[in-house]
Design an enzyme around this catalytic site. Structure first.
Site: not given
Length: 224
Positions: A37, A39, A195, A200
């Protein structure tokens, strides 16, 4: 010959079906699922900053059940000239100037993650990692863009194949949002922690394992 054709040729030759190999090596044609994951500072992988990345290799127990291994997590210094949208920071809650952020350069983070992935590949007798993500094309796009920026030649991940838990969750639970998919699978999910790449990734890993294990329990894959 394309990479996909080469893999098909190996499979036909028994490369992925060797019964002497660990079960994980046979489960996904020699691929090892690794949940990733990211961001970011926006939606454009070529122009927007990579701000966080986490990765969780998936393992298999003696009964053929999948489970997540330990997560690796890094906060990333934006690359030079990177675009960062304020809306993206507002959404993720990332504070770039926080004194405890302790961000590292992209090449350091990827080097550490790839080193760990290669060790997992060796443990499981697998040939290559396949990225697992919730809306996996997004994470894969940013990962590949960072690999290109850093000039990394030995990327353990397949360049375009991936497993998408949004799609799998739609099939298994009728849900595509990560939080709702986890809830349907009986996995605790705290929206206040969402987030963050670490959180996540860990929840996506739990979700992927739950779906694959459920399929096995229904007779969809027989553990040898």
């Amino acid at each position: 010959m394309s990479e996909e054709s080469f893999e098909d040729a190996l499979e036909s030759a028994g490369e992925f079906d060797d019964l002497d190999k660990p079960p994980m090596a046979r489960r996904f044609r020699g691929f090892l699922p690794v949940v990733v994951d990211v961001e970011t500072g926006g939606f454009n992988a070529s122009t927007d900053a990579l701000l966080e990345i986490a990765a969780v290799p998936i393992a298999m127990d003696d009964n053929g059940q999948l489970y997540p291994e330990e997560a690796q997590f890094f906060r990333i210094e934006p690359f030079e000239g990177a675009n960062i949208e304020q809306a993206a920071l507002d959404f993720t809650g990332i504070k770039l100037d926080h004194p405890l952020r302790m961000a590292v350069q992209e090449d350091h983070a990827l080097g550490e993650i790839f080193r760990s992935v290669r060790k997992a590949l060796k443990r499981n007798g697998c040939k290559r990692a396949v990225l697992v993500g919730h809306n996996s094309s997004f994470d894969q796009g940013f990962l590949n863009a960072a690999v290109n920026r850093c000039g990394i030649k030995r990327n353990p991940f397949h360049p375009f194949s991936s497993f998408d838990t949004a799609t799998l969750s739609g099939l298994a639970y009728g849900q595509t949002v990560l939080a709702k998919s986890c809830q349907s699978a009986g996995i605790a999910f705290d929206n206040r922690e969402a987030h963050s790449a670490r959180y996540d990734t860990e929840k996506t890993a739990e979700l992927f394992c739950a779906i694959v294990n459920r399929w096995k329990d229904l007779g969809g894959w027989l553990h040898e």
